[in-house]
Scaffold this motif. Structure first.
Motif, PDB file in Angstrom:
ATOM      1  N   PHE A  43       0.689  -1.155   0.268  1.00 22.25           N
ATOM      2  CA  PHE A  43       0.423  -0.042   0.260  1.00 22.25           C
ATOM      3  C   PHE A  43       0.987   0.963   0.099  1.00 22.25           C
ATOM      4  N   TYR A 177      -2.932  -4.575  11.658  1.00 21.14           N
ATOM      5  CA  TYR A 177      -2.680  -5.914  10.982  1.00 21.14           C
ATOM      6  C   TYR A 177      -1.819  -5.835  10.662  1.00 21.14           C
ATOM      7  N   HIS A 211      -2.970 -14.781   6.002  1.00 24.38           N
ATOM      8  CA  HIS A 211      -4.238 -13.748   6.550  1.00 24.38           C
ATOM      9  C   HIS A 211      -3.771 -12.243   6.273  1.00 24.38           C
ATOM     10  N   TYR A 212      -3.063 -11.740   7.575  1.00 30.78           N
ATOM     11  CA  TYR A 212      -2.518 -10.346   8.337  1.00 30.78           C
ATOM     12  C   TYR A 212      -2.249  -9.670   7.411  1.00 30.78           C
ATOM     13  N   VAL A 214      -3.415  -9.856   4.282  1.00 29.64           N
ATOM     14  CA  VAL A 214      -4.287  -9.361   3.163  1.00 29.64           C
ATOM     15  C   VAL A 214      -5.266  -8.740   3.787  1.00 29.64           C
ATOM     16  N   ALA A 215      -5.305  -8.756   5.312  1.00 29.15           N
ATOM     17  CA  ALA A 215      -5.592  -8.004   6.591  1.00 29.15           C
ATOM     18  C   ALA A 215      -5.091  -6.420   5.769  1.00 29.15           C
ATOM     19  N   GLN A 217      -3.628  -4.923   4.408  1.00 25.85           N
ATOM     20  CA  GLN A 217      -4.014  -4.273   2.638  1.00 25.85           C
ATOM     21  C   GLN A 217      -4.750  -4.025   2.687  1.00 25.85           C
ATOM     22  N   ASN A 218      -6.083  -4.351   3.392  1.00 25.55           N
ATOM     23  CA  ASN A 218      -7.559  -3.960   3.532  1.00 25.55           C
ATOM     24  C   ASN A 218      -7.599  -2.442   4.480  1.00 25.55           C
ATOM     25  N   ASP A 219      -7.266  -2.961   5.240  1.00 22.85           N
ATOM     26  CA  ASP A 219      -7.268  -1.798   6.571  1.00 22.85           C
ATOM     27  C   ASP A 219      -7.029  -0.641   6.075  1.00 22.85           C
ATOM     28  N   SER A 221      -6.297   0.216   3.319  1.00 23.21           N
ATOM     29  CA  SER A 221      -6.511   1.046   1.425  1.00 23.21           C
ATOM     30  C   SER A 221      -8.166   2.070   2.150  1.00 23.21           C
ATOM     31  N   PHE A 222      -8.911   1.218   2.946  1.00 19.32           N
ATOM     32  CA  PHE A 222      -9.988   1.515   3.970  1.00 19.32           C
ATOM     33  C   PHE A 222     -10.160   3.232   3.068  1.00 19.32           C
TER      34      PHE A 222
END
Length: 260
Positions: A43, A177, A211-212, A214-215, A217-219, A221-222
């Protein structure tokens, strides 16, 4: 979305607390592993946004050693495009381009206007390019160098770079994360080197890292509410702004106002 950063020393200390390894021989390797993990997370908000003024000689200049991703290149106030010239890679033998096409030099200005015919509507401030610069020049990337169509001059690079603390350790997002992902990546790499844990194996560490990662990346990029507003203003337009690049993306955050 991320706001604050902490030293990666805190992540290494967390590995000591949680894993309780018998020695510290892995700590120097952990710095490289942290960089790898941040690259995997990927990110752009993890990195520092910088500008560097460089001198071009013989059509080229070395790229900054801390460069992660190049955003834009400017020369004489104009935004350069990435070239398609296949002869440009032989920078020492090429012929200089005609250079600027005679267009005005880029300057930035701030204007005030009334967005609608309704005089009760408040005026707003809009950033824009007063005199958009035009140029026939361009750049290429080759062998760790920025290769330009002009023989010599000054360029400004806008890019992202790794954040570091005073001791040279990478700074990482202060995000739960991200910190968990980095910890599991370090443990994963330690196990690849022969470290044995009495409770879990390499497959568990690899799964936890995935798992973490991807978590994280998502957190990260929000977007925040303000960033979502900017994204809306960028894309919800009746008239496409096709000059964003040459305008250095100034004013993209402003809402389009059409007179009716």
């Amino acid at each position: 979305m991320n706001y604050l950063h902490i030293s990666s020393k805190a992540v290494i200390a967390k590995v000591f607390r949680d894993l309780k390894p018998g020695d510290s021989s892995w700590t120097m390797d952990a710095i490289e592993w942290l960089g790898e993990a941040l690259d995997f997370i990927g990110f752009h908000g993890v990195f520092d946004h910088k500008a560097a003024a460089l001198t071009v000689k013989d059509h080229k200049t070395a790229l900054p050693c801390d460069l992660y991703q190049l955003i834009q290149v400017a020369h004489n106030g104009c935004a350069l495009v990435y070239g398609t010239d296949t002869t440009g890679y032989t920078a020492d033998h090429r012929v200089a381009s005609p250079g600027n096409s005679g267009g005005p030099v880029y300057t930035s200005a701030v204007g005030t206007t009334v967005p609608t015919d309704d005089h009760s509507s408040p005026a707003f401030t809009l950033k824009f390019t007063k005199d958009r610069g035009t140029s026939n020049d361009y750049y290429l990337l080759n062998g760790g160098n920025l290769v330009t169509s002009f023989e010599e001059g000054e360029v400004t690079l806008y890019y992202t770079a790794y954040l570091t603390d005073t001791d040279g350790f990478p700074l990482v997002p202060d995000n739960i994360y991200v910190k968990q992902a980095l910890e599991w990546y370090i443990i994963r790499q330690m196990m690849m080197g022969g470290f044995v844990h009495p409770v879990f194996n390499w497959e568990v560490a690899d799964t936890k890292w995935g798992h973490y990662c991807v978590a994280a990346q998502n957190d990260l990029s929000f977007p925040s509410i303000d960033k979502m507003e900017t994204m809306k203003n960028m894309f919800v337009r009746m008239v496409p702004n096709i000059n964003r690049h040459s305008d250095f993306f100034i004013g993209n955050e402003s809402q389009e106002r059409l007179k009716r």
